[in-house]
Design a protein around this motif. Structure first.
Motif, PDB file in Angstrom:
ATOM      1  N   ILE A 364      83.245  -6.080 -62.634  1.00 16.98           N
ATOM      2  CA  ILE A 364      82.871  -6.555 -61.102  1.00 16.98           C
ATOM      3  C   ILE A 364      81.310  -6.073 -61.009  1.00 16.98           C
ATOM      4  O   ILE A 364      80.508  -6.976 -60.743  1.00 16.98           O
ATOM      5  CB  ILE A 364      83.614  -5.935 -60.232  1.00 16.98           C
ATOM      6  CG1 ILE A 364      85.187  -6.309 -60.377  1.00 16.98           C
ATOM      7  CG2 ILE A 364      83.112  -6.071 -58.560  1.00 16.98           C
ATOM      8  CD1 ILE A 364      86.190  -5.463 -59.706  1.00 16.98           C
ATOM      9  N   LEU A 365      81.097  -4.918 -61.450  1.00 14.97           N
ATOM     10  CA  LEU A 365      79.694  -4.366 -61.358  1.00 14.97           C
ATOM     11  C   LEU A 365      79.021  -4.448 -62.726  1.00 14.97           C
ATOM     12  O   LEU A 365      79.130  -3.697 -63.528  1.00 14.97           O
ATOM     13  CB  LEU A 365      79.644  -2.781 -61.025  1.00 14.97           C
ATOM     14  CG  LEU A 365      80.243  -2.668 -59.528  1.00 14.97           C
ATOM     15  CD1 LEU A 365      80.763  -1.375 -59.530  1.00 14.97           C
ATOM     16  CD2 LEU A 365      79.034  -2.973 -58.598  1.00 14.97           C
ATOM     17  N   ALA A 366      78.455  -5.792 -62.867  1.00 10.53           N
ATOM     18  CA  ALA A 366      78.153  -6.302 -64.119  1.00 10.53           C
ATOM     19  C   ALA A 366      76.672  -6.056 -64.769  1.00 10.53           C
ATOM     20  O   ALA A 366      75.811  -6.900 -64.701  1.00 10.53           O
ATOM     21  CB  ALA A 366      78.372  -7.827 -64.395  1.00 10.53           C
ATOM     22  N   ASN A 367      76.403  -4.883 -65.083  1.00 10.19           N
ATOM     23  CA  ASN A 367      75.083  -4.366 -65.713  1.00 10.19           C
ATOM     24  C   ASN A 367      74.966  -4.880 -66.710  1.00 10.19           C
ATOM     25  O   ASN A 367      75.899  -5.403 -67.649  1.00 10.19           O
ATOM     26  CB  ASN A 367      75.268  -2.980 -65.673  1.00 10.19           C
ATOM     27  CG  ASN A 367      76.344  -2.235 -66.507  1.00 10.19           C
ATOM     28  OD1 ASN A 367      77.281  -2.226 -66.207  1.00 10.19           O
ATOM     29  ND2 ASN A 367      75.912  -1.843 -67.647  1.00 10.19           N
ATOM     30  N   ASN A 368      73.932  -4.734 -67.569  1.00  5.75           N
ATOM     31  CA  ASN A 368      73.724  -5.111 -69.001  1.00  5.75           C
ATOM     32  C   ASN A 368      74.132  -3.997 -69.949  1.00  5.75           C
ATOM     33  O   ASN A 368      73.542  -3.122 -69.849  1.00  5.75           O
ATOM     34  CB  ASN A 368      72.062  -5.366 -69.125  1.00  5.75           C
ATOM     35  CG  ASN A 368      71.861  -5.812 -70.544  1.00  5.75           C
ATOM     36  OD1 ASN A 368      72.484  -5.648 -71.544  1.00  5.75           O
ATOM     37  ND2 ASN A 368      70.577  -6.182 -70.828  1.00  5.75           N
ATOM     38  N   GLU A 369      75.381  -4.277 -70.505  1.00  2.00           N
ATOM     39  CA  GLU A 369      75.945  -3.336 -71.221  1.00  2.00           C
ATOM     40  C   GLU A 369      75.244  -3.044 -72.437  1.00  2.00           C
ATOM     41  O   GLU A 369      75.114  -1.870 -72.914  1.00  2.00           O
ATOM     42  CB  GLU A 369      77.325  -3.702 -71.680  1.00  2.00           C
ATOM     43  CG  GLU A 369      78.313  -3.979 -70.523  1.00  2.00           C
ATOM     44  CD  GLU A 369      79.828  -4.270 -71.258  1.00  2.00           C
ATOM     45  OE1 GLU A 369      80.605  -3.325 -70.947  1.00  2.00           O
ATOM     46  OE2 GLU A 369      79.905  -5.327 -71.499  1.00  2.00           O
TER      47      GLU A 369
END
Ligand SMILES: [Zn+2]
Length: 920
Positions: A364-369
């Protein structure tokens, strides 16, 4: 989709809302995919239709697409390179059958054929050129057929037997955000970054497969059947030859599915505090029935835990699925998580909690992994620890003696070890730049502790409301670290500059406290952040002269390592009835910059090397003492992931020896030994070494200059290991030495420097002139101990002590090559580690006129390597006629058993090697 849900979704989908005055935007991609599983080929045939909506203020002329199945195409991909760097050769040496790829692509944009361009560096990224520029606010429809050969599941997806884990499988656009395009190759270490949108996926496959997938199953009959199946009423083999299952899910950025005929299905519903009910499924193999019997409860616990602390789970279903993976742990996808079959029943609740927790952090909290793994893995790890702490304390049996010596928190302990060695990297490091060990210790664990520190500084209640605000503002979006910091600071009203600055720093999160010193029997790693242990343990030793030696070993080689390290092992020898032993003290530190480590050390040792009975019938012994002082400099590498170590060492020896003099007693004409007084000598030694610890074709080389009072020697030694694709390999050792006299050569000097002169055939104990190897009996000519050799100089594995002229000894130069090769593992049972060896050498004298031997001498035979290659036994089978002709003259030495040699190579022991290059 029910109306209420649709309204919620549209509110969340308001993609151009203003956050703290910044004009935030993100792209939107809606997928429709039809895909068929071709089981016999482990492949997929599909057709993808996607709508790309350009919410950016920029006009786009192309779109980067990820073709991640191509990461498995050959051994030249970023994925393959990284697996090797991380110590795995299985993919590199895998056959074609296990590789994977994607092809039959034909991109059309609004029906018009689109040109593509290869990525300059990566096989698994392609640029699709848009026939017409895509203006801000406009959308295009992009279609392509695709065929994918699934790889064997080496990493996160593929096939494993007749089970299919279909992940990272369709052509997927890279993210375009405020910072531009983010194309990235598929990696094992390092995850993803994808755009949000809606998915509608139809999967066609044989009717008797069970499927677990992202999103909500649209086939009501199949869903009913799954739920009935879940209650244990197996309806058996299904009728239809093939079936098509449809899954829909809005507001996600990825889609994964898993197909297996043998899944056991568990199902239940979960009522969330808001009154919403969601469906909970678990799928696992029939062999996991016992371990997974509570899996549904674990999923529910995880959903409730994260919903209550961060924000309510927004999707209508949640699934966990078990599969045989090469790795332990699991892997998360929107609404579904994969759990490795290697996970034990005991680990299962926490692994499910972690993987389901990823629905919040990245789902849901889609940071650049890939760039900021701490934002998903690290924050998720913080919640893992909080979840564990919140679980009712299970009655544990009180720890036994051994367990009390172990760290309470092994990961915290390992983090401290790495931090003390200064081999840690900042939390803010990008996934692919982390070392293998730091990826888990820093991105996960250290971030978890950093988050706990943040919680402590704010208080739990305020911390939780900050995280809830973060969820509210950034759900279904792409937050950057500065966005996270901004929400926490604005919500808490505090300046957290100092706390957030720690993300970019190495070293401990809190200043180190001075430690207490405490004795410990054997060892202790417990509370090692507060205590320096003085470890005391019994010491035993043996050599032929001193016989059994007993004593004590006291040392402070603790973990994390102390700057000052010492060990002292005095031992009483039962044979020679004297005190022997070894001692060493060193001080090491890690400067910044080009030097990684400096250590200054001094050591001493004393043992016997001869025994005899003198003319009075008394046992007498003589031996050596040695003092060595050294300085060793280990150079820093350009990158942390470099597997090369370069070092320079200066070492100076002072060695005292007393041999025997023999004299004849007038009464019986027998030669009796008498002790000589000690004579001392010195040796200086400068060594430059380079080691490459890589798993494929590792090598090492040392250039060494030695100097004594009358001579110098220059030694060049190299080792290169050629891996075989079926396991094992060929080791090639190269050796060359140059010898010379200091001052003029005299016959006396030539004689005195005899043991220092390099030679081709096996080096014996009396020729170990720095006493650096362990010998059972250094001066024996009969018995088993006389057959011990050391791998030094030419290392031709044949003892030629009886033949002075057959040793290939030179006071000028020698050179040799040593090969040893493992045998094909089908040829021999696993318990028989036999190798072949071949040694070839030459030396200066063999190139003069009328040489005493052939120019090249060789020995070949069988080698048995035991105890992780620390003990090697050599049986020469073929060798130069020079050797065989002479050996024939001494039949008692020319037997198979007498020609066998062995070496005890404990000096090869290396901490970095035994920890498989994880710690250094
Ligand atoms: Zn994770």
């Amino acid at each position: 989709m029910p109306v209420v849900k649709k309204i919620l979704f549209l509110a969340a989908c308001n993609l151009t809302l203003s956050l703290y005055g910044q004009n935030y935007w993100q792209q939107e991609i809606n997928y429709t995919i039809d895909v068929s599983l071709i089981e016999s080929e482990s492949s997929l045939d599909g057709f993808m239709k996607l709508q790309y909506i350009n919410h950016s203020p920029d006009t786009l002329s192309f779109i980067w697409f990820h073709l991640w199945p191509n990461a498995y195409k050959n051994d030249k991909t970023a994925f393959s390179d990284q697996l090797l760097e991380n110590g795995r050769t299985d993919f590199y040496f895998s056959d074609k059958e296990k590789r994977g790829y994607i092809n039959h692509l034909d991109f059309r944009v609004d029906g018009v054929a689109a040109q593509t361009q290869d990525h300059p560096e990566y096989f698994d990224i392609i640029k699709v050129l848009l026939p017409l520029p895509l203006a801000p606010g406009k959308a295009v429809q992009i279609t392509t057929p695709f065929h994918e050969k699934l790889p064997y599941n080496f990493s996160r997806g593929g096939y494993s037997g007749k089970s299919f884990q279909v992940t990272q499988w369709y052509p997927k656009p890279a993210v375009y955000d405020q910072q531009g395009w983010h194309p990235m190759p598929y990696l094992d270490q390092g995850e993803f970054y994808s755009e949000f949108g809606n998915f509608d996926v139809r999967i066609t496959l044989p009717g008797n497969f069970l499927v677990a997938a992202t999103g909500e199953l649209q086939n009501e009959e199949e869903k009913r059947w799954l739920k009935i199946n879940a209650r244990g009423n197996m309806t058996g083999f299904r009728e239809s030859q093939t079936k098509t299952l449809e899954y829909k899910q809005n507001n996600i950025h990825d889609f994964a599915w898993f197909a297996d005929r043998n899944f056991v299905v568990n199902y239940d519903s979960l009522l969330l505090p808001s009154g919403k009910t969601i469906e909970v499924f678990s799928f696992y193999g029939p062999d996991k029935t016992e371990a997974w019997k509570n899996s549904i409860r674990f999923v529910k616990d995880a959903v409730v835990f994260h919903s209550s602390l961060i924000g309510e789970y927004p999707y209508s279903c949640v699934t966990v699925v078990e599969a045989a993976l090469e790795r332990s742990g699991g892997m998360e996808y929107p609404t579904i998580a994969l759990i490795s079959s290697q996970i034990s029943e005991k680990q299962l609740p926490l692994v499910i909690e972690h993987e389901v927790g990823h629905n919040w952090f990245y789902g849901i909290l889609a940071n650049n992994e890939r760039s900021f793994p701490w934002m998903d893995e690290g924050i998720n790890t913080y919640y893992d620890r909080r979840f564990m702490a919140g679980k009712a304390k299970v009655e544990k049996p009180s720890p036994d003696w051994f367990q009390r010596k172990l760290p309470d928190d092994p990961l915290k302990f390992l983090l401290a070890v790495v931090t003390k060695e200064k081999s840690d990297q900042p939390i803010s490091t990008s996934s692919e730049q982390f070392t293998r060990v730091n990826y888990s210790l820093i991105a996960y664990e250290k971030t978890g502790f950093w988050m706990k520190q943040l919680e402590d500084s704010l208080g739990v209640a305020l911390f939780d409301s900050c995280m809830q605000e973060y969820f509210r503002l950034w759900r279904y979006k792409h937050p950057y670290p500065k966005d996270f910091q901004s929400v926490i600071e604005k919500t808490s009203g505090k300046n957290l500059e100092g706390q957030f600055a720690l993300l970019d720093k190495t070293g401990p999160l809190t200043p180190e406290k001075s430690k207490k010193i405490k004795p410990s029997f054997l060892f202790s790693l417990h509370n090692s952040d507060k205590i320096d242990y003085l470890n005391l343990l019994p010491a035993v030793g043996y050599n032929l002269y001193d016989q059994f030696m007993v004593g004590a070993l006291i040392h402070n080689y603790d973990l994390p390592a102390n700057n000052f390290q010492f060990l002292l092992a005095p031992m009483y020898a039962t044979g020679s009835r004297q005190f022997n032993g070894i001692g060493r003290a060193g001080y090491g530190w890690n400067p910044e910059g080009r030097i990684r480590k400096i250590e200054i050390a001094a050591g001493a040792s004393r043992f016997s090397t001869l025994k005899g009975i003198d003319s009075n019938g008394n046992k007498i012994f003589s031996g050596f003492f040695k003092f060595a002082s050294s300085i060793r400099i280990v150079f820093a590498n350009k990158t942390f992931r470099s597997q090369v170590e370069k070092w320079l060492e200066f070492k100076s020896f002072i060695i005292g020896e007393n041999g025997f003099n023999y004299y004849l007693k007038s009464t019986d004409s027998v030669a009796y030994p008498a002790k000589q007084p000690y004579s001392t000598r010195y040796l200086n030694q400068l060594t430059f070494g380079i080691v490459n610890y890589r798993v494929l074709y590792p090598y090492d080389a040392q250039l060494q200059i030695q100097q004594g009072s009358e001579f110098y020697r220059i030694n060049l030694t190299g080792n290169y290991f050629l891996n075989y694709s079926t396991g094992g390999g060929l080791n090639v050792r190269m050796f060359a030495a140059k010898f010379g006299y200091l001052g003029e050569k005299t016959p006396a000097k030539a004689l005195e420097t005899g043991i220092y002169q390099p030679k081709l055939t096996a080096t014996r104990g009396n020729e170990d002139f720095t006493y650096s190897n362990y010998f059972i009996g250094r001066n024996e000519f009969s018995g088993l101990s006389s057959q011990q050799i050391m791998i030094k100089d030419g290392a031709l594995k044949l003892r030629t002590d009886l033949f002075e002229g057959l040793q290939g000894r030179s006071d000028n130069w020698i050179a040799a090559l040593n090969f040893n090769s493992t045998l094909p593992n089908k040829l021999l049972p696993a318990w028989l580690p036999l190798k072949l060896f071949l040694d070839i050498g030459t030396y200066a004298d063999a190139w003069q006129s009328n040489p005493t031997t052939s120019r090249f001498l060789y020995v070949g035979g069988l080698q048995l390597s035991l105890f992780k290659n620390y003990i090697n036994i050599y049986a020469p089978l073929l060798y130069s006629s020079d050797f065989s002709d002479n050996l024939k003259t001494v039949p008692e030495e020319n037997t198979f058993w007498r020609k066998i040699s062995f070496s005890i190579d404990i000096q090869r022991f290396n901490f970095r090697s035994i920890t498989r290059n994880l710690l250094y």
